[in-house]
Design an enzyme around this catalytic site. Structure first.
Site, mmCIF file in Angstrom:
data_model
loop_
_atom_site.group_PDB
_atom_site.id
_atom_site.type_symbol
_atom_site.label_atom_id
_atom_site.label_comp_id
_atom_site.label_asym_id
_atom_site.label_seq_id
_atom_site.Cartn_x
_atom_site.Cartn_y
_atom_site.Cartn_z
ATOM 1 N N ASP A 198 0.862 -1.178 0.000
ATOM 2 C CA ASP A 198 0.000 0.000 0.000
ATOM 3 C C ASP A 198 0.899 1.228 0.000
ATOM 4 O OD1 ASP A 198 -2.245 1.561 0.106
ATOM 5 O OD2 ASP A 198 -2.657 1.215 2.221
ATOM 6 N N LYS B 36 -9.293 2.006 -9.661
ATOM 7 C CA LYS B 36 -9.749 2.134 -8.279
ATOM 8 C C LYS B 36 -10.834 3.210 -8.192
ATOM 9 C CE LYS B 36 -7.424 2.073 -3.762
ATOM 10 N NZ LYS B 36 -6.147 2.364 -3.092
ATOM 11 N N PHE C 59 -11.947 -1.394 4.451
ATOM 12 C CA PHE C 59 -10.984 -0.630 5.248
ATOM 13 C C PHE C 59 -11.067 -1.018 6.720
ATOM 14 C CE2 PHE C 59 -9.542 3.375 2.802
ATOM 15 C CZ PHE C 59 -9.407 2.641 1.629
#
Length: 329
Positions: free
Chosen positions: A18, A133, A179
């Site tokens: 990430d 995304k 998340f």
């Protein structure tokens, strides 16, 4: 010799970086990588990447863009250029985010996604190595549905609950990014607590619920846990399809030598979710979001945060290249 928690985790789960930090990606050599406007902005601030910024600006200028459009085009080119550099270091895919300001505009999201893919193609990168995304709004999910129908793979981000995950499954998207850390942060503030035991961590439990629902119903959409606050959260989801992890936590995992157990598996997926048996429509989806204060707040704040990061990059690029002075010269 005992192997690191990171190496053990790789036996259970696909590890994704990430980060847009090229040095970190080269260090940890993940299969895939994810980026977002905040990560791109951070990478753009590094002096070692100034040549990438200059190349992006020069290309946008050469293409004839002027004034505000010049800087916006530069940001798109810059985003793709970082993706290209990342793909030189990894064997898999990179996730590249559509401008979050388009999160409630289906058609504009589709157009922007295709613009980004066209840029990638101009650099010799085929679409099978790119995940577009998109925020998990109703409009974003419908854009992903249309893109997927054309063979363009999507990563639906800012996902905070089963209702969003179900809508993404209905749309046959390639991958979702629930998340973990942001859910934990929200509940800690709402419940006025400092921490939760890992087996009661709301973010971890949310991903587990989505995982079991997908596997129970043979949904092919991949699940990639994201936004971690600790390696305990990461290891609690060992066995998830993918986990996207910041370099700082990857470094911690590399120095940790606990035994990593398989926390998630298809065999555990025997839960029932009958209320989500039918496909969601716009009305039912938005009603579920509105009745989930956590998801509603985090979705909007996430979008706002990514918009702000892009605005910060806009200002930084103007300062770097003296854009305003050039426009009015």
């Amino acid at each position: 010799m005992t192997t690191s928690a990171l190496n053990q985790l790789k036996l259970h789960t696909t590890i994704v970086a990430d980060s847009s930090d090229l040095d970190a990606i080269q260090q940890f050599l993940p299969l895939d990588a994810t980026t977002n406007p905040s990560l791109i902005t951070a990478a753009a601030s590094q002096a070692t990447n100034l040549h990438i910024l200059k190349a992006a600006f020069d290309q946008a200028h050469h293409e004839g863009y002027q004034q505000d459009q010049l800087i916006e085009r530069t940001i798109d080119i810059l985003t793709v250029k970082f993706g290209v550099e990342i793909l030189k270091l990894i064997r898999g895919r990179v996730s590249t985010e559509v401008d979050a300001a388009l999160s409630y505009d289906t058609e504009a999201t589709i157009v922007k996604a295709k613009e980004l893919l066209s840029l990638y193609k101009s650099y010799g990168i085929e679409k099978n190595r790119i995940l577009i995304k998109i925020a998990s709004t109703w409009e974003g999910i419908q854009a992903a549905k249309a893109l997927e129908a054309e063979g363009i793979k999507c990563n639906l981000t800012l996902l905070f609950g089963l209702h969003q995950a179900k809508a993404c499954a209905d749309a046959h998207v390639t991958l979702v990014s629930p998340f973990v850390g942001r859910i934990l942060d929200w509940y800690k503030k709402a419940d006025n607590v400092q921490s939760y035991p890992i087996d009661k961590d709301p973010g971890v439990l949310s991903v587990k619920q989505i995982y079991h629902f997908y596997k129970q119903h043979n949904i092919k959409t991949e699940i990639m846990g994201a936004s971690f606050r600790s390696i305990d959260q990461v290891l609690a989801l060992a066995g998830c399809d993918l986990l996207t992890i910041a370099p700082s936590l990857l470094a911690e995992l590399e120095q940790d030598f606990r035994v990593v157990e398989h926390a998630l598996s298809h065999q555990q997926s025997d839960l029932n979710h009958p209320y989500l048996a039918e496909a969601l429509n716009e009305k039912s989806f938005k009603a579920l979001i509105q009745h989930d204060l956590m998801a509603a707040q985090l979705l909007q704040s996430g979008i706002d945060g990514f918009i702000k990061a892009r605005e910060q990059l806009n200002i930084s690029l103007r300062q770097t290249f003296g854009i305003d002075a050039q426009i009015h010269a």
